[in-house]
Design a protein around this motif. Sequence first.
Motif, PDB file in Angstrom:
ATOM      1  N   SER A  61       0.903  -1.280  -0.060  1.00 12.23           N
ATOM      2  CA  SER A  61       0.113   0.068  -0.202  1.00 12.23           C
ATOM      3  C   SER A  61       0.850   1.226   0.009  1.00 12.23           C
ATOM      4  O   SER A  61       1.745   1.439   0.980  1.00 12.23           O
ATOM      5  N   GLY A  62       0.729   1.940  -1.119  1.00 13.42           N
ATOM      6  CA  GLY A  62       1.624   3.271  -0.978  1.00 13.42           C
ATOM      7  C   GLY A  62       3.080   2.869  -1.240  1.00 13.42           C
ATOM      8  O   GLY A  62       3.515   1.984  -1.686  1.00 13.42           O
ATOM      9  N   VAL A  63       3.592   3.917  -0.741  1.00 14.11           N
ATOM     10  CA  VAL A  63       5.190   3.801  -0.728  1.00 14.11           C
ATOM     11  C   VAL A  63       5.975   4.277   0.527  1.00 14.11           C
ATOM     12  O   VAL A  63       5.243   4.820   1.170  1.00 14.11           O
ATOM     13  N   GLY A  64       7.059   3.502   1.014  1.00 18.53           N
ATOM     14  CA  GLY A  64       7.632   3.624   2.122  1.00 18.53           C
ATOM     15  C   GLY A  64       7.008   3.771   3.391  1.00 18.53           C
ATOM     16  O   GLY A  64       7.103   4.435   4.249  1.00 18.53           O
ATOM     17  N   PRO A  65       5.874   2.439   3.757  1.00 15.57           N
ATOM     18  CA  PRO A  65       5.390   2.490   4.884  1.00 15.57           C
ATOM     19  C   PRO A  65       6.358   2.111   6.225  1.00 15.57           C
ATOM     20  O   PRO A  65       7.704   1.738   5.968  1.00 15.57           O
ATOM     21  N   ASN A  66       6.070   2.606   7.235  1.00 16.41           N
ATOM     22  CA  ASN A  66       6.843   2.441   8.297  1.00 16.41           C
ATOM     23  C   ASN A  66       6.667   1.085   9.054  1.00 16.41           C
ATOM     24  O   ASN A  66       5.862   0.400   8.794  1.00 16.41           O
ATOM     25  N   ASN A  67       7.787   0.488   9.653  1.00 14.97           N
ATOM     26  CA  ASN A  67       7.989  -0.621  10.335  1.00 14.97           C
ATOM     27  C   ASN A  67       8.199  -0.430  11.971  1.00 14.97           C
ATOM     28  O   ASN A  67       8.580  -1.203  12.639  1.00 14.97           O
ATOM     29  N   ASP A  68       7.538   0.692  12.271  1.00 12.18           N
ATOM     30  CA  ASP A  68       7.540   1.185  13.783  1.00 12.18           C
ATOM     31  C   ASP A  68       6.095   1.330  14.496  1.00 12.18           C
ATOM     32  O   ASP A  68       6.169   1.064  15.672  1.00 12.18           O
ATOM     33  N   THR A  69       5.089   1.704  13.802  1.00 10.53           N
ATOM     34  CA  THR A  69       3.779   1.707  14.320  1.00 10.53           C
ATOM     35  C   THR A  69       2.868   0.944  13.539  1.00 10.53           C
ATOM     36  O   THR A  69       3.059   0.444  12.387  1.00 10.53           O
ATOM     37  N   ALA A  90      28.985  -5.172  14.565  1.00 12.07           N
ATOM     38  CA  ALA A  90      28.079  -4.023  13.777  1.00 12.07           C
ATOM     39  C   ALA A  90      26.650  -5.022  13.747  1.00 12.07           C
ATOM     40  O   ALA A  90      26.471  -5.975  13.884  1.00 12.07           O
ATOM     41  N   LEU A  91      25.748  -3.922  13.584  1.00 13.03           N
ATOM     42  CA  LEU A  91      24.160  -4.403  13.081  1.00 13.03           C
ATOM     43  C   LEU A  91      23.843  -4.434  11.743  1.00 13.03           C
ATOM     44  O   LEU A  91      24.132  -3.633  11.081  1.00 13.03           O
ATOM     45  N   ASN A 140      15.756   3.208  17.727  1.00 15.20           N
ATOM     46  CA  ASN A 140      16.140   3.045  19.002  1.00 15.20           C
ATOM     47  C   ASN A 140      15.395   1.965  19.837  1.00 15.20           C
ATOM     48  O   ASN A 140      15.589   1.435  21.076  1.00 15.20           O
ATOM     49  N   ARG A 141      14.512   1.204  19.148  1.00 14.20           N
ATOM     50  CA  ARG A 141      13.818  -0.276  19.841  1.00 14.20           C
ATOM     51  C   ARG A 141      14.524  -1.462  19.320  1.00 14.20           C
ATOM     52  O   ARG A 141      13.950  -2.477  19.803  1.00 14.20           O
ATOM     53  N   THR A 142      15.451  -1.230  18.448  1.00 16.73           N
ATOM     54  CA  THR A 142      16.276  -2.574  18.191  1.00 16.73           C
ATOM     55  C   THR A 142      17.072  -3.067  19.291  1.00 16.73           C
ATOM     56  O   THR A 142      18.215  -2.193  19.650  1.00 16.73           O
ATOM     57  N   SER A 154      14.131   5.650  13.644  1.00 11.69           N
ATOM     58  CA  SER A 154      14.518   4.259  12.881  1.00 11.69           C
ATOM     59  C   SER A 154      14.918   4.598  11.466  1.00 11.69           C
ATOM     60  O   SER A 154      15.133   5.957  10.943  1.00 11.69           O
ATOM     61  N   ILE A 155      15.650   3.693  11.011  1.00 15.34           N
ATOM     62  CA  ILE A 155      16.083   3.664   9.507  1.00 15.34           C
ATOM     63  C   ILE A 155      15.600   2.333   8.955  1.00 15.34           C
ATOM     64  O   ILE A 155      15.960   1.417   9.464  1.00 15.34           O
TER      65      ILE A 155
END
Length: 479
Positions: A112-120, A440-441, A413-415, A391-392
């Motif tokens: 759906s759309g472009v660039g949805p977040n993975n935070d909320t 590194a992560l 910050n929640r990783t 987030s990134i």
Amino acid sequence: MMRKVTLLTLAGLLLAAPSFASAPASGNCGRPPQSLAGATTNEAIFAKDACDPYSLAVMAYIWGKPFVDSAKIRVFFTKPDDPLASRPPSVAGAALNRFGHGRVLADPVNKSGVGPNNDTLYSNATFDLQSGPFVVTTPNFGDRYYTFSVAHPDSSTSASYGSRTHGPKLPQLFLHAADYQGPIPVGMIEISSGDRYLHLWGRTLIRSADDLPKVHALQDAITVQRYRADGTLEPVGDPPVQRQWPAGNDGRAFLRQLAVAIADMDLSPQDHAMALRLAPLLKAAQADQWPAEIRGRAIEQGMIDGEEIATHAAQGFGILTGGWSVNLSGPRFGTDWLLRAAIAKDQIFVTVPEEAIYPIARTSADGVPLDGHSRYRIHFDAPPPVRYFWSITLYDDSGTMVANPVDRYSVGNRTPELARADGTLRDIVISSGRPRDAGALWLPAPESKFYLMMRLYGPDDSIQTGQWLPPAIVKQPTS
């Protein structure tokens, strides 16, 4: 004053628009147009004397892309042909005048759309204000971050209400059309628009996977009711009928879609003037075949070049630093139509900048496009100065999250693995293969082009003024 381009006035506009054959020759109409593929300014794209079909097609794409993309998102979420159908759990879709809720964090399945977040978790309601007014009631969110953004069909966002503005509990929201003449209920937040459609985008922070049931309960407590003249509330009723959305992906289809999109919009004086300028092209697109004076190839080339212009603009607007483009204006475009198209490409419906800033990167610090065949490192001297979260997130070139073996689509910050015991942050390594550096992560990338979007929610003044900028994306040796 209302400036609404209704269906009647739009039909009149198209009927009254001269054809290219009958239009008086002026400007460069009689001369072969120059290619606009390399244009980088509004002045070059929207030259006052340009009136040939190719030039108008480029203008139509840059000017109209946000309208068309916004309308496509509305159609995707509301499903006009089957509005009460079920949606995938990652898609916050519902019929008009109802909230739909994403029940899982966005992932590669979410298109759906472009660039949805993975935070909320998203909660979205698309209102047909002509069938209102409406009252939205939300629960007490406690200490959990949430926000509801008011988004318009030109892809702009006019306001965002939530934790930042009202703490844990919002007053009720009162949404109505601009020509509504009734009372405004005392104590409610008034939201008005001359557009027929209006989005209310909700975002509720997820702290961990175990958090989902708590957020689901909050989503279920959000209600929409219709407001009656006597002050009582009633159910919203059956979903209103929407205009038929033209199918297709070619230039003619785009122009037909643009005509339908603006038919339900309250255009600014500048946008209305552009609609009048494009009227002959929009009129010609309604026919089964292009008029003899228009070469279909010229229209298609105009669309191709318009997309190239928007893509280039999306790679470098605002402050450029270390591969990042930092837009401090957010969705407040004014008459900068090129910026509006650039934001629509990768960041459509971003919230207002005091709520969040969204740096975006399509290149590394050396200016070379990001590609999974290379490896990159991001080093933070200190965490970004935000009040809520950061987030990134990584997306493929089309704006979709990429499946990977560790199911990691963003870091922030929640990783749990990102912060060391002393509070410093591990470097973030971005590559298609698992990095050898155990300290590194890893943020997995596809073996193709991709882009990054940073989200800075609750940015402090140093972010909003550009004093704090994201750390560089540094390309690493491959050996």
